[in-house]
Design a protein around this motif. Structure first.
Motif, PDB file in Angstrom:
ATOM      1  N   VAL A   1       0.838  -1.203   0.000  1.00  0.00           N
ATOM      2  CA  VAL A   1       0.000   0.000   0.000  1.00  0.00           C
ATOM      3  C   VAL A   1       0.878   1.261   0.000  1.00  0.00           C
ATOM      4  N   HIS A   2       1.969   1.253   0.775  1.00  0.00           N
ATOM      5  CA  HIS A   2       2.892   2.386   0.764  1.00  0.00           C
ATOM      6  C   HIS A   2       3.455   2.624  -0.640  1.00  0.00           C
ATOM      7  N   LYS A   3       3.829   1.537  -1.275  1.00  0.00           N
ATOM      8  CA  LYS A   3       4.409   1.610  -2.614  1.00  0.00           C
ATOM      9  C   LYS A   3       3.396   2.191  -3.614  1.00  0.00           C
ATOM     10  N   LEU A   4       2.161   1.636  -3.574  1.00  0.00           N
ATOM     11  CA  LEU A   4       1.117   2.087  -4.495  1.00  0.00           C
ATOM     12  C   LEU A   4       0.722   3.537  -4.235  1.00  0.00           C
ATOM     13  N   ALA A   5       0.636   3.916  -2.960  1.00  0.00           N
ATOM     14  CA  ALA A   5       0.279   5.298  -2.627  1.00  0.00           C
ATOM     15  C   ALA A   5       1.334   6.244  -3.205  1.00  0.00           C
ATOM     16  N   ASP A   6       2.600   5.856  -3.119  1.00  0.00           N
ATOM     17  CA  ASP A   6       3.692   6.643  -3.680  1.00  0.00           C
ATOM     18  C   ASP A   6       3.510   6.820  -5.192  1.00  0.00           C
ATOM     19  N   VAL A   7       3.361   5.711  -5.894  1.00  0.00           N
ATOM     20  CA  VAL A   7       3.228   5.741  -7.357  1.00  0.00           C
ATOM     21  C   VAL A   7       2.012   6.557  -7.788  1.00  0.00           C
ATOM     22  N   CYS A   8       0.863   6.307  -7.138  1.00  0.00           N
ATOM     23  CA  CYS A   8      -0.378   6.939  -7.576  1.00  0.00           C
ATOM     24  C   CYS A   8      -0.451   8.418  -7.166  1.00  0.00           C
ATOM     25  N   TRP A   9       0.183   8.746  -6.060  1.00  0.00           N
ATOM     26  CA  TRP A   9       0.281  10.150  -5.656  1.00  0.00           C
ATOM     27  C   TRP A   9       1.036  10.938  -6.725  1.00  0.00           C
ATOM     28  N   GLU A  10       2.159  10.399  -7.157  1.00  0.00           N
ATOM     29  CA  GLU A  10       2.969  11.071  -8.170  1.00  0.00           C
ATOM     30  C   GLU A  10       2.168  11.299  -9.445  1.00  0.00           C
ATOM     31  N   GLN A  11       1.360  10.297  -9.795  1.00  0.00           N
ATOM     32  CA  GLN A  11       0.673  10.372 -11.076  1.00  0.00           C
ATOM     33  C   GLN A  11      -0.636  11.156 -11.019  1.00  0.00           C
ATOM     34  N   CYS A  12      -1.293  11.171  -9.860  1.00  0.00           N
ATOM     35  CA  CYS A  12      -2.659  11.703  -9.814  1.00  0.00           C
ATOM     36  C   CYS A  12      -2.817  13.042  -9.091  1.00  0.00           C
TER      37      CYS A  12
ATOM     38  N   ILE B   1      -1.855  -3.226 -10.641  1.00  0.00           N
ATOM     39  CA  ILE B   1      -1.964  -4.665 -10.374  1.00  0.00           C
ATOM     40  C   ILE B   1      -2.096  -5.439 -11.683  1.00  0.00           C
ATOM     41  N   ASP B   2      -2.940  -4.921 -12.611  1.00  0.00           N
ATOM     42  CA  ASP B   2      -3.055  -5.551 -13.931  1.00  0.00           C
ATOM     43  C   ASP B   2      -1.684  -5.673 -14.595  1.00  0.00           C
ATOM     44  N   THR B   3      -0.910  -4.579 -14.500  1.00  0.00           N
ATOM     45  CA  THR B   3       0.418  -4.575 -15.119  1.00  0.00           C
ATOM     46  C   THR B   3       1.311  -5.656 -14.511  1.00  0.00           C
ATOM     47  N   SER B   4       1.313  -5.734 -13.166  1.00  0.00           N
ATOM     48  CA  SER B   4       2.148  -6.756 -12.513  1.00  0.00           C
ATOM     49  C   SER B   4       1.728  -8.150 -12.947  1.00  0.00           C
ATOM     50  N   LEU B   5       0.395  -8.374 -13.017  1.00  0.00           N
ATOM     51  CA  LEU B   5      -0.090  -9.706 -13.393  1.00  0.00           C
ATOM     52  C   LEU B   5       0.288 -10.025 -14.836  1.00  0.00           C
ATOM     53  N   THR B   6       0.115  -9.037 -15.734  1.00  0.00           N
ATOM     54  CA  THR B   6       0.453  -9.244 -17.148  1.00  0.00           C
ATOM     55  C   THR B   6       1.933  -9.567 -17.308  1.00  0.00           C
ATOM     56  N   ILE B   7       2.757  -8.810 -16.598  1.00  0.00           N
ATOM     57  CA  ILE B   7       4.203  -9.022 -16.697  1.00  0.00           C
ATOM     58  C   ILE B   7       4.598 -10.380 -16.138  1.00  0.00           C
TER      59      ILE B   7
ATOM     60  N   THR C   1     -10.832   9.049  -8.775  1.00  0.00           N
ATOM     61  CA  THR C   1     -10.942   8.101  -9.889  1.00  0.00           C
ATOM     62  C   THR C   1      -9.556   7.737 -10.412  1.00  0.00           C
ATOM     63  N   CYS C   2      -8.707   8.735 -10.540  1.00  0.00           N
ATOM     64  CA  CYS C   2      -7.340   8.498 -11.024  1.00  0.00           C
ATOM     65  C   CYS C   2      -6.596   7.532 -10.101  1.00  0.00           C
ATOM     66  N   VAL C   3      -6.680   7.774  -8.776  1.00  0.00           N
ATOM     67  CA  VAL C   3      -5.982   6.920  -7.811  1.00  0.00           C
ATOM     68  C   VAL C   3      -6.508   5.489  -7.885  1.00  0.00           C
ATOM     69  N   SER C   4      -7.832   5.385  -7.955  1.00  0.00           N
ATOM     70  CA  SER C   4      -8.440   4.060  -7.994  1.00  0.00           C
ATOM     71  C   SER C   4      -8.032   3.301  -9.269  1.00  0.00           C
ATOM     72  N   ASN C   5      -8.077   3.997 -10.414  1.00  0.00           N
ATOM     73  CA  ASN C   5      -7.619   3.370 -11.664  1.00  0.00           C
ATOM     74  C   ASN C   5      -6.139   3.026 -11.611  1.00  0.00           C
TER      75      ASN C   5
END
Lengths: 95, 99
Positions: B43-54, B78-84, B68-72
């Motif tokens: 969650v810390h990692k995702l909050a960091d990434v999504c804060w920067e972007q949104c 997660i989709d990206t990690s699963l795809t990779i 909406t941006c944060v949620s997407n």
């Protein structure tokens, strides 16, 4: 931190020291979590609010920092919620 | 994968008197707590990434567009990690098959 007091030879613990160990572990994790959040907020809000570091934090910078902190915690909580819901969906998809 | 990884990850428990006799209730408690801690780290990692972007300028509340941006952002990360992970697995299988 001293865990040894509740660990007599053979690894059997009485329930009081077990409880003490567990609450110590929980406390340590909560502390580490808070520290991580603090560190992130300092980094993020410095970046957002202090474009030119002056001799003091001026009023508008302090206001910006307060606002930024609140929004970072909002973001953290939203991420936590969305992530938790996604995990639940994934695990029900698996079963 | 680093062969010492799992060894290192459990090293902190090596000092316990006898691994086989660690109280099962304590063992499962530790396992649960480490799992929770791992989720929180994510969650810390995702909050960091999504804060920067949104989040551009922090305002007096998170507006719905930012939410909406944060949620997407979380969902697509997660989709990206699963795809990779899936594609990486295929690449490994392909490499193993051609040997």
């Amino acid at each position: 931190m001293d865990f040894s007091s509740g660990l007599p030879a053979g690894g059997k613990m009485d329930s009081a020291s077990k409880e003490q160990l567990m609450s110590q572990v929980k406390q340590q994790i909560a502390l580490a979590n808070a520290q991580e959040l603090l560190q992130k907020m300092s980094e993020k809000c410095y970046k957002k609010c202090i474009s030119k570091p002056g001799t003091t934090l001026d009023n508008s910078e302090q206001k910006c920092i307060a606002m930024c902190m609140d929004r970072y915690m909002d973001t953290w909580n939203l991420v936590s919620r969305v992530y938790g819901q996604r995990l639940q969906r994934e695990s029900s998809r698996m079963s | 994968m680093d062969p010492n990884f799992s060894k290192r990850a459990t090293m902190s428990f090596d000092s316990l008197p006898n691994k086989d006799e660690v109280d099962p209730e304590v063992a499962s408690f530790i396992q649960m707590e480490s799992q929770k801690a791992e989720l929180q780290a994510q969650v810390h990692k995702l909050a960091d990434v999504c804060w920067e972007q949104c989040v551009d300028r922090p305002r007096d509340k998170l507006d719905s567009r930012t939410e909406t941006c944060v949620s997407n952002c979380v969902e697509r990360f997660i989709d990206t990690s699963l795809t990779i992970a899936t594609r990486f697995q295929k690449i490994l299988q392909g490499a193993a098959g051609s040997m």
